[in-house]
Write a protein that holds these residues in place. Sequence first.
Motif, short mmCIF file in Angstrom:
data_model
loop_
_atom_site.label_atom_id
_atom_site.label_comp_id
_atom_site.label_asym_id
_atom_site.label_seq_id
_atom_site.Cartn_x
_atom_site.Cartn_y
_atom_site.Cartn_z
N ILE A 214 18.25 -57.08 112.13
CA ILE A 214 19.69 -56.86 112.15
C ILE A 214 20.07 -56.07 110.89
CG2 ILE A 214 21.96 -57.92 112.12
CD1 ILE A 214 20.92 -60.13 113.82
N ALA A 215 20.39 -54.79 111.08
CA ALA A 215 20.71 -53.92 109.95
C ALA A 215 22.21 -53.91 109.66
CB ALA A 215 20.24 -52.50 110.24
N ASN A 216 23.03 -54.22 110.66
CA ASN A 216 24.48 -54.18 110.50
C ASN A 216 25.09 -55.42 111.18
OD1 ASN A 216 27.05 -53.26 109.88
ND2 ASN A 216 27.14 -51.85 111.60
N PRO A 217 24.81 -56.62 110.63
CA PRO A 217 25.30 -57.83 111.28
C PRO A 217 26.81 -57.98 111.14
CG PRO A 217 24.29 -58.37 109.19
CD PRO A 217 24.06 -56.90 109.42
N PRO B 53 30.09 -59.70 110.14
CA PRO B 53 30.48 -60.75 109.20
C PRO B 53 31.20 -61.91 109.88
CG PRO B 53 31.83 -58.78 108.90
CD PRO B 53 30.74 -58.43 109.87
N GLY B 54 31.88 -61.63 110.99
CA GLY B 54 32.58 -62.70 111.71
C GLY B 54 31.62 -63.75 112.22
N PHE B 55 30.49 -63.33 112.78
CA PHE B 55 29.51 -64.29 113.28
C PHE B 55 28.82 -65.03 112.14
CE2 PHE B 55 29.55 -61.48 117.09
CZ PHE B 55 29.93 -62.44 118.02
N GLN B 56 28.67 -64.38 110.99
CA GLN B 56 28.07 -65.04 109.84
C GLN B 56 28.99 -66.16 109.34
OE1 GLN B 56 27.38 -61.59 107.34
NE2 GLN B 56 25.23 -61.51 107.96
N ARG B 57 30.30 -65.92 109.35
CA ARG B 57 31.28 -66.93 108.91
C ARG B 57 31.54 -67.98 109.97
NH1 ARG B 57 34.15 -62.33 107.04
NH2 ARG B 57 35.57 -62.51 108.81
N ASN B 58 31.42 -67.59 111.23
CA ASN B 58 31.78 -68.47 112.35
C ASN B 58 30.67 -68.41 113.40
OD1 ASN B 58 33.05 -69.96 114.32
ND2 ASN B 58 34.69 -68.51 114.69
N PRO B 59 29.52 -69.02 113.12
CA PRO B 59 28.38 -68.90 114.04
C PRO B 59 28.62 -69.51 115.42
CG PRO B 59 27.88 -70.43 112.25
CD PRO B 59 29.20 -69.80 111.94
N GLY B 60 29.65 -70.34 115.56
CA GLY B 60 29.94 -70.94 116.86
C GLY B 60 30.75 -70.04 117.79
N LYS B 61 31.21 -68.91 117.29
CA LYS B 61 32.00 -67.97 118.10
C LYS B 61 31.13 -67.41 119.21
CE LYS B 61 35.41 -64.87 118.73
NZ LYS B 61 36.78 -65.20 119.07
N VAL B 62 31.66 -67.37 120.42
CA VAL B 62 30.90 -66.86 121.56
C VAL B 62 31.65 -65.68 122.17
CG1 VAL B 62 30.00 -67.39 123.86
CG2 VAL B 62 29.89 -69.12 122.05
N ILE B 63 30.96 -64.54 122.24
CA ILE B 63 31.46 -63.36 122.95
C ILE B 63 30.34 -62.96 123.91
CG2 ILE B 63 32.19 -60.94 122.79
CD1 ILE B 63 33.15 -61.52 119.94
N PRO C 205 36.12 -58.43 113.00
CA PRO C 205 34.98 -58.94 112.25
C PRO C 205 33.76 -59.25 113.13
CG PRO C 205 36.72 -60.60 112.39
CD PRO C 205 37.27 -59.33 112.97
N TYR C 206 33.95 -59.23 114.44
CA TYR C 206 32.84 -59.51 115.37
C TYR C 206 32.27 -58.25 116.00
CZ TYR C 206 34.63 -64.21 114.88
OH TYR C 206 35.04 -65.40 114.34
N ALA D 218 37.47 -47.82 121.53
CA ALA D 218 36.02 -47.95 121.63
C ALA D 218 35.45 -48.30 120.27
CB ALA D 218 35.39 -46.65 122.14
N TYR D 219 34.36 -49.02 120.30
CA TYR D 219 33.60 -49.32 119.08
C TYR D 219 32.42 -48.36 119.07
CZ TYR D 219 36.51 -53.44 118.82
OH TYR D 219 37.60 -54.28 118.74
N GLU D 220 32.59 -47.24 118.38
CA GLU D 220 31.56 -46.21 118.41
C GLU D 220 30.31 -46.61 117.63
OE1 GLU D 220 33.24 -41.99 118.76
OE2 GLU D 220 34.73 -43.05 117.52
N ARG D 221 30.50 -47.44 116.60
CA ARG D 221 29.37 -47.96 115.82
C ARG D 221 29.56 -49.47 115.66
NH1 ARG D 221 30.82 -43.33 113.66
NH2 ARG D 221 32.00 -44.21 111.93
N PRO D 222 29.39 -50.22 116.76
CA PRO D 222 29.65 -51.66 116.68
C PRO D 222 28.60 -52.38 115.83
CG PRO D 222 28.63 -51.13 118.77
CD PRO D 222 28.92 -49.82 118.08
N PHE D 223 28.97 -53.58 115.41
CA PHE D 223 27.99 -54.43 114.74
C PHE D 223 26.82 -54.70 115.69
CE2 PHE D 223 31.83 -55.95 112.24
CZ PHE D 223 31.44 -55.31 111.07
N ASP D 224 25.69 -55.06 115.11
CA ASP D 224 24.45 -55.23 115.89
C ASP D 224 24.60 -56.16 117.08
OD1 ASP D 224 23.23 -53.53 114.10
OD2 ASP D 224 22.24 -55.11 112.98
N GLU D 225 25.37 -57.24 116.92
CA GLU D 225 25.51 -58.22 118.01
C GLU D 225 26.28 -57.66 119.21
OE1 GLU D 225 25.44 -60.53 114.08
OE2 GLU D 225 26.24 -58.63 114.78
N MET D 226 26.97 -56.55 119.03
CA MET D 226 27.82 -56.00 120.08
C MET D 226 27.39 -54.60 120.53
SD MET D 226 30.30 -58.08 120.98
CE MET D 226 29.15 -59.43 120.98
#
Length: 129
Positions: free
Chosen positions: A4-7, A9-19, A77-78, A100-108
């Motif tokens: 994960i090169a670009n994680p 921060p929202g998931f790091q702060r709130n690991p229970g968040k589900v998308i 943040p997600y 659009a998220y042209e460069r989304p975080f790795d999880e997305m």
Amino acid sequence: MDQIANPAPGFQRNPGKVITVEPFHGTVVVRAGDTIIASSTNAKLLSEPPYPAVLYIPFDDIDFSQLGKTEHSTHCPYKGDATYWSVLPAKETGKDAMWAYERPFDEMTEIRNHGAFYPSKVTIEATPD
């Protein structure tokens, strides 16, 4: 090397968040009046409770000649930084109607090269198979 090169921060702060991002099995058509802005059988459905689900349409299925990129941007943040386009045939109502998220975080990364539209600014017809 960390995968994960670009994680997000929202998931790091709130690991229970589900998308969740899943294929939408059907056809999605986006219109401004009689003008078709997008038509796809490859849309993705993003669910992020408590928000309403959002359909993301591949860039290849969007008629960018009907859109104008704007200076507006927002940050999630997600998901990352969102860029916006106005739907030109919709005039003032269509301002910043697609994002659009042209460069989304790795999880997305599943929504990279996909656009979503505000249902209050255009007509979105989603017909399941």
